[in-house]
Write a protein that holds these residues in place. Structure first.
Motif, mmCIF file in Angstrom:
data_model
loop_
_atom_site.group_PDB
_atom_site.id
_atom_site.type_symbol
_atom_site.label_atom_id
_atom_site.label_comp_id
_atom_site.label_asym_id
_atom_site.label_seq_id
_atom_site.Cartn_x
_atom_site.Cartn_y
_atom_site.Cartn_z
ATOM 1 N N UNK A 109 21.092 7.423 -45.233
ATOM 2 C CA UNK A 109 21.543 6.166 -45.854
ATOM 3 C C UNK A 109 20.481 5.630 -46.811
ATOM 4 N N UNK A 110 19.222 5.692 -46.415
ATOM 5 C CA UNK A 110 18.155 5.150 -47.272
ATOM 6 C C UNK A 110 17.962 6.008 -48.519
ATOM 7 N N UNK A 111 18.319 7.268 -48.434
ATOM 8 C CA UNK A 111 18.141 8.159 -49.593
ATOM 9 C C UNK A 111 19.212 7.929 -50.657
ATOM 10 N N UNK A 112 20.451 7.665 -50.208
ATOM 11 C CA UNK A 112 21.540 7.624 -51.202
ATOM 12 C C UNK A 112 22.159 6.252 -51.443
ATOM 13 N N UNK A 113 21.969 5.326 -50.504
ATOM 14 C CA UNK A 113 22.691 4.061 -50.625
ATOM 15 C C UNK A 113 21.788 2.925 -51.084
ATOM 16 N N UNK A 114 22.395 1.931 -51.673
ATOM 17 C CA UNK A 114 21.686 0.711 -52.070
ATOM 18 C C UNK A 114 22.731 -0.357 -52.343
ATOM 19 N N UNK A 115 22.273 -1.541 -52.705
ATOM 20 C CA UNK A 115 23.206 -2.617 -52.999
ATOM 21 C C UNK A 115 24.184 -2.187 -54.082
ATOM 22 N N UNK A 116 25.447 -2.541 -53.919
ATOM 23 C CA UNK A 116 26.444 -2.183 -54.930
ATOM 24 C C UNK A 116 27.147 -0.874 -54.619
ATOM 25 N N UNK A 117 26.658 -0.140 -53.610
ATOM 26 C CA UNK A 117 27.338 1.107 -53.234
ATOM 27 C C UNK A 117 28.005 0.914 -51.865
ATOM 28 N N UNK A 118 28.853 1.872 -51.500
ATOM 29 C CA UNK A 118 29.589 1.773 -50.236
ATOM 30 C C UNK A 118 29.536 3.094 -49.469
ATOM 31 N N UNK A 119 29.719 2.973 -48.152
ATOM 32 C CA UNK A 119 29.820 4.176 -47.318
ATOM 33 C C UNK A 119 30.999 3.997 -46.373
ATOM 34 N N UNK A 120 31.743 5.074 -46.161
ATOM 35 C CA UNK A 120 32.880 5.021 -45.226
ATOM 36 C C UNK A 120 32.370 5.346 -43.828
ATOM 37 N N UNK A 121 32.777 4.522 -42.865
ATOM 38 C CA UNK A 121 32.356 4.781 -41.475
ATOM 39 C C UNK A 121 33.556 4.681 -40.532
ATOM 40 N N UNK A 122 33.568 5.480 -39.467
ATOM 41 C CA UNK A 122 34.729 5.501 -38.576
ATOM 42 C C UNK A 122 34.807 4.290 -37.651
ATOM 43 N N UNK A 123 36.034 3.846 -37.418
ATOM 44 C CA UNK A 123 36.315 2.766 -36.473
ATOM 45 C C UNK A 123 37.388 3.274 -35.509
ATOM 46 N N UNK A 124 37.075 3.558 -34.240
ATOM 47 C CA UNK A 124 35.780 3.379 -33.596
ATOM 48 C C UNK A 124 34.808 4.490 -33.992
ATOM 49 N N UNK A 125 33.503 4.178 -33.814
ATOM 50 C CA UNK A 125 32.490 5.180 -34.124
ATOM 51 C C UNK A 125 31.133 4.756 -33.606
ATOM 52 N N UNK A 126 30.174 5.641 -33.735
ATOM 53 C CA UNK A 126 28.794 5.396 -33.291
ATOM 54 C C UNK A 126 28.230 4.216 -34.091
ATOM 55 N N UNK A 167 29.728 6.406 -51.839
ATOM 56 C CA UNK A 167 28.871 7.573 -52.076
ATOM 57 C C UNK A 167 28.892 8.539 -50.906
ATOM 58 N N UNK A 168 28.965 8.005 -49.690
ATOM 59 C CA UNK A 168 28.984 8.918 -48.556
ATOM 60 C C UNK A 168 30.059 8.520 -47.546
ATOM 61 N N UNK A 169 30.495 9.507 -46.774
ATOM 62 C CA UNK A 169 31.462 9.249 -45.704
ATOM 63 C C UNK A 169 30.890 9.837 -44.420
ATOM 64 N N UNK A 170 30.784 8.993 -43.390
ATOM 65 C CA UNK A 170 30.314 9.474 -42.090
ATOM 66 C C UNK A 170 31.490 9.981 -41.270
ATOM 67 N N UNK A 171 31.362 11.191 -40.758
ATOM 68 C CA UNK A 171 32.350 11.678 -39.799
ATOM 69 C C UNK A 171 31.594 12.279 -38.617
ATOM 70 N N UNK A 172 32.305 12.423 -37.501
ATOM 71 C CA UNK A 172 31.640 12.866 -36.265
ATOM 72 C C UNK A 172 32.693 13.489 -35.345
ATOM 73 N N UNK A 173 32.706 14.852 -35.323
ATOM 74 C CA UNK A 173 33.625 15.577 -34.434
ATOM 75 C C UNK A 173 32.889 16.704 -33.733
ATOM 76 N N UNK A 174 33.029 16.886 -32.429
ATOM 77 C CA UNK A 174 33.788 16.080 -31.504
ATOM 78 C C UNK A 174 33.386 14.610 -31.604
ATOM 79 N N UNK A 175 34.416 13.782 -31.625
ATOM 80 C CA UNK A 175 34.206 12.379 -31.927
ATOM 81 C C UNK A 175 33.736 11.586 -30.714
#
Ligand SMILES: Cc1ncc(COP(=O)(O)O)c(C=O)c1O
Length: 385
Positions: A109-126, A167-175
């Motif tokens: 996250x610190x490498x690619x993200x900053x203010x003005x950008x977005x990341x997709x995260x799972x709900x529910x998720x870690x 910019x990034x999407x977090x996924x996690x499987x087995x979820x």
């Protein structure tokens, strides 16, 4: 002291608070049985401990280590990926050992993200995905998973959204927390989705060996090396959670970019830990089979516990936890979790801490001995729920 703005939306980790509460309860009465946290109670393989001793005893092993991990560990990771995931990785450029995958989530996250950008995260998720995205200054945009959708994201629906800042999407499987495994087809669709939308897929994969005979890596899909990176961990599959060993694998350029951040944060892992991790990764399939035989027995009791509590569950779930839907009479699983904690002194995690979509579910960790499970079951049977 005034806190930095980046912390304003980041609260203390739920388990950190809850453990304090449980400690207070322990000082005033019968010890609480904690079936909340996924910290394996079983030890690592004896050869792993022997390796640690052997290297710790040598005088020249105590200095700083190389930032990108020692070659024997990177080679062990590469051959582990080949043997179990059928993925070929160059140990010099496509493998980066980490101090646990949790730190990797923050580094990415610190490498690619900053203010003005977005990341997709799972709900529910870690919960760490959302915290790490927020710490970077970016916006965490949740995508809903549901039982009806088999806990897989609806990519068509996602594509109807404005994804230009993502910019990034977090996924996690087995979820985690639902215990859902992915399918090869889903990974293939995801890679195409990432290509169409210019999004980096970050796959967090620490549970693929637990109660699962078919470990999968997104990197086994054609074209995935161009658009996806993968985190993996020895915490659960090698019973080494406290040792802090994980890895990031994938595209060489991405890893180099992430190392630019990481090398400013730490100075490498203790050599003896790295050699021991390499040993753990060299174990054959029988190690995972033996581990899973234990977890299977525990899972049976966890399922009976869910049944006793009137919860519905998927018997095919995998991973280190058991996930079940609480009866309709509860407004949320927080209510049931609090009731069990208070009356039976057993702690079970309410699914709402993983996001709104987990609100009606509870999660039982399989990290307890059979005796612990039997005792927890007896305590729950004794109270009227
Ligand atoms: C989904 C998920 N990712 C990552 C982690 C962190 O694992 P590690 O011990 O490798 O930092 C956990 C730990 O519980 C987890 O559940």
């Amino acid at each position: 002291m005034q806190l930095a703005k980046r912390l304003l939306f980041t609260e203390e980790y739920y388990f950190s608070k809850k453990l304090r509460e449980i400690e207070e309860m322990n000082s005033t009465g019968k010890k609480v049985i904690n079936l909340g946290i996924g910290s394996p109670d079983l030890p690592p393989h004896p050869d792993v401990i022997e390796t640690l001793k052997e290297y710790a005893e040598q005088p020249h092993t105590h200095g700083y280590q190389n930032y990108k991990g020692i070659l024997p560990l990177r080679e062990a990771i590469s051959s582990w990926y080949k043997r179990f995931y059928q993925v070929t990785l160059n140990p010099n450029t496509e493998v980066l050992p980490l101090m646990g995958s949790k730190e990797g989530i923050v580094h990415i996250c610190m490498t690619y993200l900053e203010e003005g950008t977005e990341a997709l995260i799972p709900n529910p998720g870690y919960p760490t995905y959302a915290s790490a995205v927020r710490l970077s200054g970016a916006k965490a945009v949740t995508y809903d998973l549901s039982e009806e959708n088999g806990w897989l994201p609806d990519l068509k629906k996602l594509e109807q959204m404005n994804l230009s800042k993502v910019k990034i999407m977090w996924i996690n499987y087995p979820h985690m927390p639902t215990g859902t495994d992915s399918t090869q087809e889903f990974f293939e669709e995801l890679v195409q989705f990432a290509k169409r939308n210019n999004i980096l897929i970050c796959h967090d994969n620490p549970y693929s060996f637990i109660l699962n005979d078919n470990p999968k890596s997104i990197l086994s899909v054609e074209g995935a090396m161009d658009v996806a990176i993968e985190l993996n961990s020895l915490s659960k599959s090698s019973n080494m959670a406290g040792w802090r060993v994980g890895m990031l694998v994938g595209n060489a350029q991405r890893l180099q970019e992430i190392l630019r951040f990481k090398s400013n944060m730490d100075s490498g892992m203790f050599l003896a830990v790295q050699m021991s991790a390499a040993k753990a990764l060299s174990l054959d399939k029988s190690w995972y089979d033996e581990l899973n035989a234990v977890y299977r027995e525990r899972q049976k009791i966890a399922f009976s516990m869910l049944e006793h509590l009137g919860c519905k569950y998927d018997p095919k779930q995998v991973g280190l936890f058991t996930w079940g839907r609480v009866p309709e009479k509860y407004d949320s699983a927080y209510e049931l979790s609090d009731e069990i904690l208070e009356k039976a002194r057993v702690f079970i995690t309410p699914g709402g801490i993983f996001g709104e979509a987990g609100k009606q579910y509870i999660r039982i960790s399989l990290c307890g001995t059979l005796d612990t499970f039997s005792e927890a079951m007896n305590r729950i049977i004794e109270i009227s729920i």
